[in-house]
Design a protein around this motif. Structure first.
Motif, PDB file in Angstrom:
ATOM      1  N   ILE A 296       0.854  -1.188   0.000  1.00 47.62           N
ATOM      2  CA  ILE A 296       0.000   0.000   0.000  1.00 47.62           C
ATOM      3  C   ILE A 296       0.888   1.236   0.000  1.00 47.62           C
ATOM      4  O   ILE A 296       1.501   1.587   1.023  1.00 47.62           O
ATOM      5  N   ARG A 297       0.951   1.877  -1.142  1.00 49.77           N
ATOM      6  CA  ARG A 297       1.690   3.141  -1.223  1.00 49.77           C
ATOM      7  C   ARG A 297       0.750   4.329  -1.400  1.00 49.77           C
ATOM      8  O   ARG A 297       1.097   5.456  -1.056  1.00 49.77           O
ATOM      9  N   TYR A 298      -0.405   4.054  -1.958  1.00 53.23           N
ATOM     10  CA  TYR A 298      -1.400   5.105  -2.158  1.00 53.23           C
ATOM     11  C   TYR A 298      -2.761   4.524  -1.753  1.00 53.23           C
ATOM     12  O   TYR A 298      -3.045   3.349  -1.999  1.00 53.23           O
ATOM     13  N   ALA A 299      -3.584   5.335  -1.133  1.00 49.99           N
ATOM     14  CA  ALA A 299      -4.883   4.834  -0.673  1.00 49.99           C
ATOM     15  C   ALA A 299      -5.859   5.993  -0.518  1.00 49.99           C
ATOM     16  O   ALA A 299      -5.463   7.167  -0.409  1.00 49.99           O
ATOM     17  N   ARG A 300      -7.131   5.631  -0.506  1.00 43.41           N
ATOM     18  CA  ARG A 300      -8.204   6.582  -0.224  1.00 43.41           C
ATOM     19  C   ARG A 300      -9.181   5.931   0.745  1.00 43.41           C
ATOM     20  O   ARG A 300      -9.510   4.752   0.626  1.00 43.41           O
ATOM     21  N   TRP A 301      -9.607   6.743   1.727  1.00 40.06           N
ATOM     22  CA  TRP A 301     -10.604   6.312   2.705  1.00 40.06           C
ATOM     23  C   TRP A 301     -11.873   7.138   2.512  1.00 40.06           C
ATOM     24  O   TRP A 301     -11.811   8.337   2.223  1.00 40.06           O
ATOM     25  N   LEU A 302     -13.011   6.493   2.693  1.00 41.45           N
ATOM     26  CA  LEU A 302     -14.294   7.185   2.609  1.00 41.45           C
ATOM     27  C   LEU A 302     -15.219   6.575   3.653  1.00 41.45           C
ATOM     28  O   LEU A 302     -15.418   5.357   3.684  1.00 41.45           O
ATOM     29  N   ARG A 303     -15.751   7.422   4.509  1.00 44.93           N
ATOM     30  CA  ARG A 303     -16.732   6.965   5.490  1.00 44.93           C
ATOM     31  C   ARG A 303     -18.123   7.413   5.054  1.00 44.93           C
ATOM     32  O   ARG A 303     -18.313   8.544   4.603  1.00 44.93           O
ATOM     33  N   VAL A 304     -19.101   6.505   5.189  1.00 42.62           N
ATOM     34  CA  VAL A 304     -20.497   6.858   4.939  1.00 42.62           C
ATOM     35  C   VAL A 304     -21.302   6.472   6.171  1.00 42.62           C
ATOM     36  O   VAL A 304     -20.956   5.526   6.891  1.00 42.62           O
ATOM     37  N   SER A 305     -22.353   7.228   6.433  1.00 47.85           N
ATOM     38  CA  SER A 305     -23.131   7.007   7.643  1.00 47.85           C
ATOM     39  C   SER A 305     -24.611   6.934   7.313  1.00 47.85           C
ATOM     40  O   SER A 305     -25.110   7.669   6.461  1.00 47.85           O
ATOM     41  N   ALA A 306     -25.305   6.030   8.005  1.00 45.27           N
ATOM     42  CA  ALA A 306     -26.759   5.894   7.855  1.00 45.27           C
ATOM     43  C   ALA A 306     -27.447   6.496   9.072  1.00 45.27           C
ATOM     44  O   ALA A 306     -28.191   5.824   9.788  1.00 45.27           O
ATOM     45  N   GLY A 307     -27.164   7.750   9.321  1.00 42.19           N
ATOM     46  CA  GLY A 307     -27.856   8.468  10.383  1.00 42.19           C
ATOM     47  C   GLY A 307     -27.692   7.877  11.762  1.00 42.19           C
ATOM     48  O   GLY A 307     -28.620   7.924  12.577  1.00 42.19           O
ATOM     49  N   GLY A 308     -26.535   7.308  12.050  1.00 40.84           N
ATOM     50  CA  GLY A 308     -26.298   6.726  13.360  1.00 40.84           C
ATOM     51  C   GLY A 308     -26.716   5.277  13.480  1.00 40.84           C
ATOM     52  O   GLY A 308     -26.334   4.595  14.433  1.00 40.84           O
ATOM     53  N   ALA A 309     -27.487   4.769  12.531  1.00 43.08           N
ATOM     54  CA  ALA A 309     -27.932   3.376  12.591  1.00 43.08           C
ATOM     55  C   ALA A 309     -26.881   2.420  12.063  1.00 43.08           C
ATOM     56  O   ALA A 309     -26.863   1.239  12.415  1.00 43.08           O
ATOM     57  N   ALA A 310     -26.001   2.910  11.207  1.00 41.38           N
ATOM     58  CA  ALA A 310     -24.949   2.073  10.633  1.00 41.38           C
ATOM     59  C   ALA A 310     -23.864   2.979  10.063  1.00 41.38           C
ATOM     60  O   ALA A 310     -24.088   4.164   9.796  1.00 41.38           O
ATOM     61  N   ASP A 311     -22.677   2.402   9.921  1.00 38.98           N
ATOM     62  CA  ASP A 311     -21.562   3.107   9.306  1.00 38.98           C
ATOM     63  C   ASP A 311     -20.885   2.187   8.305  1.00 38.98           C
ATOM     64  O   ASP A 311     -20.903   0.954   8.461  1.00 38.98           O
ATOM     65  N   GLY A 312     -20.306   2.798   7.286  1.00 40.67           N
ATOM     66  CA  GLY A 312     -19.538   2.057   6.307  1.00 40.67           C
ATOM     67  C   GLY A 312     -18.228   2.768   6.028  1.00 40.67           C
ATOM     68  O   GLY A 312     -18.167   4.008   6.056  1.00 40.67           O
ATOM     69  N   TRP A 313     -17.173   1.979   5.827  1.00 38.61           N
ATOM     70  CA  TRP A 313     -15.868   2.544   5.498  1.00 38.61           C
ATOM     71  C   TRP A 313     -15.367   1.876   4.228  1.00 38.61           C
ATOM     72  O   TRP A 313     -15.259   0.645   4.153  1.00 38.61           O
ATOM     73  N   LEU A 314     -15.090   2.692   3.241  1.00 42.43           N
ATOM     74  CA  LEU A 314     -14.589   2.218   1.964  1.00 42.43           C
ATOM     75  C   LEU A 314     -13.109   2.571   1.873  1.00 42.43           C
ATOM     76  O   LEU A 314     -12.718   3.723   2.099  1.00 42.43           O
TER      77      LEU A 314
END
Length: 370
Positions: A120-138
Motif C-alpha cells: 500500500i503506497r497510495y490509498a483513499r478512505w471514505l466513510r459513509v453514515s446511515a444516520g447513526g444506525a450504521a456506518d460504512g468505510w470504503l
C-alpha cells in the motif's frame, strides 16, 4: 461532476440492486475497483445495534491483475492505529497521508513499514453514515501510482449515493428482522401461512408453508403459483377465495387439502396493514402441525410464571399435553396419590379448576412460545 451512462450502468444501478446481495454491494465494489484503477479495496459495514462481539461485514475486492495476491487485510490495517475510522468526516475522501500519525515519529515509521509490506503506497478512505444506525468505510489502495483526480472526484460524487444505499439497507435489515421474528414464532407453534389472491393464486408463502405444501407455476405468462391439489379440492379453493374476497358468506372456511396427512387449510379474509404500493392479498391461508414447545423449556416457563416446583411444573406440562394424571405422574416417578396431591397444588397456584382449564391456560399463555 456529470453522471455518464457508464456511471449509471456500472455504479449507480449496482449500488441500488446491491442491497439485495449477500453480502451486499459486491458487484458495485468490483465495478468501483475497475473504474478507479484500485488494486485492492474493501468495504466495512457495521450496525449500531450489533452485539459487541459481532464482527463487521467486510466485502474485499481485488482487481483482476491482483487476483493471485491475498486480499487486503483490514484487521492488520486497523491495527496500525491510523486516523480513527469513526472520527472521519462522513462523505469526505481522505488520502493516505491524512491517515498517518505524524505526531509520533516511531509510530509513523512502523505505519510506513507495514503499509509498504502490505503493498500500500497510495490509498483513499471514505466513510459513509446511515444516520447513526450504521456506518460504512470504503478503502481503496494502489501500489505504483496515486489515484487520478478523476477517480477521487468519482468517489466524492458517489459518496452520498453510498450513504443513501446504506440507509436503505438498514431499513431493509429492520424489515428482515421483523419478518424473521414473525416466522420464527409461527414456525415454533407449527403454523405456516400463504397469501392468496381472489382467484386462489399463491402470492407468497412462509418457509414452513413452503416445506409442507406443493406448488405449481401459474400456467401461461401470469405471475404467481398454484397449490398442487386434487381437481375437486382446487375448485373448492378457488370458490372459497372468491367468496372470502367478495365478503359473501362466513369469514372463515376450512378445506382438507391432504387427507393422507390430515392436513387442513384454514382460509380467512386478509386484513393486513400494508403500506402502498403493495399487492394486497385477498385471503390468508394457514396450516398447522401438531407441535408443542420443548418439554424442558415449557417446564422452565411454567415455574417462572406460576411459582411451581420442578416436579409440579413437569406434571403441569404433561397434563397440558392431554396426558392422564396418573400416567403422567408415574412417568415422573410419582405415585397416584402424590400425583393427585400435586395436581391440587398446581390448580391452586395457577388458579385453574381442573385439567381442561389448565390446558386452556397453558395454550393461551406464553408457554407455547418457549
Amino acid at each position: 461532476m456529470a453522471f455518464t451512462p457508464a456511471d449509471q450502468r456500472e455504479l449507480y444501478l449496482p449500488l441500488i440492486e446491491g442491497i439485495h446481495e449477500t453480502p451486499p454491494f459486491g458487484l458495485f465494489m468490483r465495478n468501483l475497483v475497475a473504474r478507479t484503477g484500485a488494486r485492492h479495496a474493501f468495504l466495512i459495514l457495521t450496525l449500531a445495534n450489533a452485539a459487541p462481539d459481532q464482527a463487521p461485514v467486510v466485502i474485499p475486492v481485488s482487481a483482476p491483475r491482483a487476483a493471485h495476491e491475498p486480499p487486503l487485510d483490514f484487521r492488520r490495517l486497523d491495527a496500525l492505529r491510523l486516523h480513527p475510522h469513526h472520527a472521519l468526516r462522513p462523505e469526505r475522501v481522505y488520502a493516505l497521508e491524512e491517515m498517518l500519525d505524524y505526531d509520533n515519529p516511531a509510530q509513523l515509521a512502523l505505519q510506513r513499514e507495514a503499509l509498504e509490506d502490505m503493498g500500500i503506497r497510495y490509498a483513499r478512505w471514505l466513510r459513509v453514515s446511515a444516520g447513526g444506525a450504521a456506518d460504512g468505510w470504503l478503502v481503496l489502495v494502489r501500489l505504483r501510482e496515486d489515484f487520478s483526480a478523476a477517480a477521487v472526484s468519482l468517489l466524492s460524487a458517489i459518496a452520498p449515493h453510498i450513504a443513501s444505499a446504506l440507509r436503505t439497507l438498514v431499513a431493509l435489515i429492520g424489515q428482515r428482522l421483523q419478518t424473521s421474528l414473525a416466522q420464527a414464532t409461527l414456525e415454533r407453534m407449527g403454523v405456516g401461512q400463504i397469501a392468496l389472491d381472489a382467484e386462489g393464486r399463491v402470492m407468497a408463502a412462509d418457509p414452513l408453508a413452503e416445506s409442507l405444501l406443493t406448488f405449481l407455476p401459474e400456467p401461461g405468462a401470469r405471475e404467481g403459483r398454484r397449490l398442487q391439489l386434487l381437481p375437486d379440492v382446487a375448485r373448492q379453493l378457488e370458490s372459497a377465495c372468491a367468496a372470502l374476497a367478495s365478503g359473501d358468506g362466513a369469514p372463515v372456511q376450512v378445506l382438507r387439502i391432504d387427507p393422507r396427512r390430515q392436513l387442513d387449510l384454514l382460509l380467512r379474509r386478509a386484513e393486513l396493514s400494508l403500506d402502498d404500493p403493495a399487492a394486497r392479498p385477498a385471503v390468508v391461508g394457514a396450516v398447522r402441525l401438531d407441535r408443542r414447545e420443548d418439554a424442558e423449556a415449557g417446564v422452565i416457563a411454567l415455574r417462572a410464571l406460576y411459582g411451581l416446583s420442578a416436579q409440579e411444573a413437569a406434571l403441569a406440562q404433561a397434563l397440558s399435553r392431554g396426558e392422564p394424571l396418573v400416567a403422567a405422574g408415574l412417568a415422573l416417578g410419582l405415585t397416584a396419590e402424590t400425583a393427585r396431591n400435586y395436581s391440587k397444588r398446581i390448580y391452586s397456584k395457577t388458579g385453574t379448576g381442573g385439567q381442561a382449564d389448565l390446558v386452556r391456560l397453558v395454550l393461551s399463555g406464553p408457554c407455547p412460545l418457549a
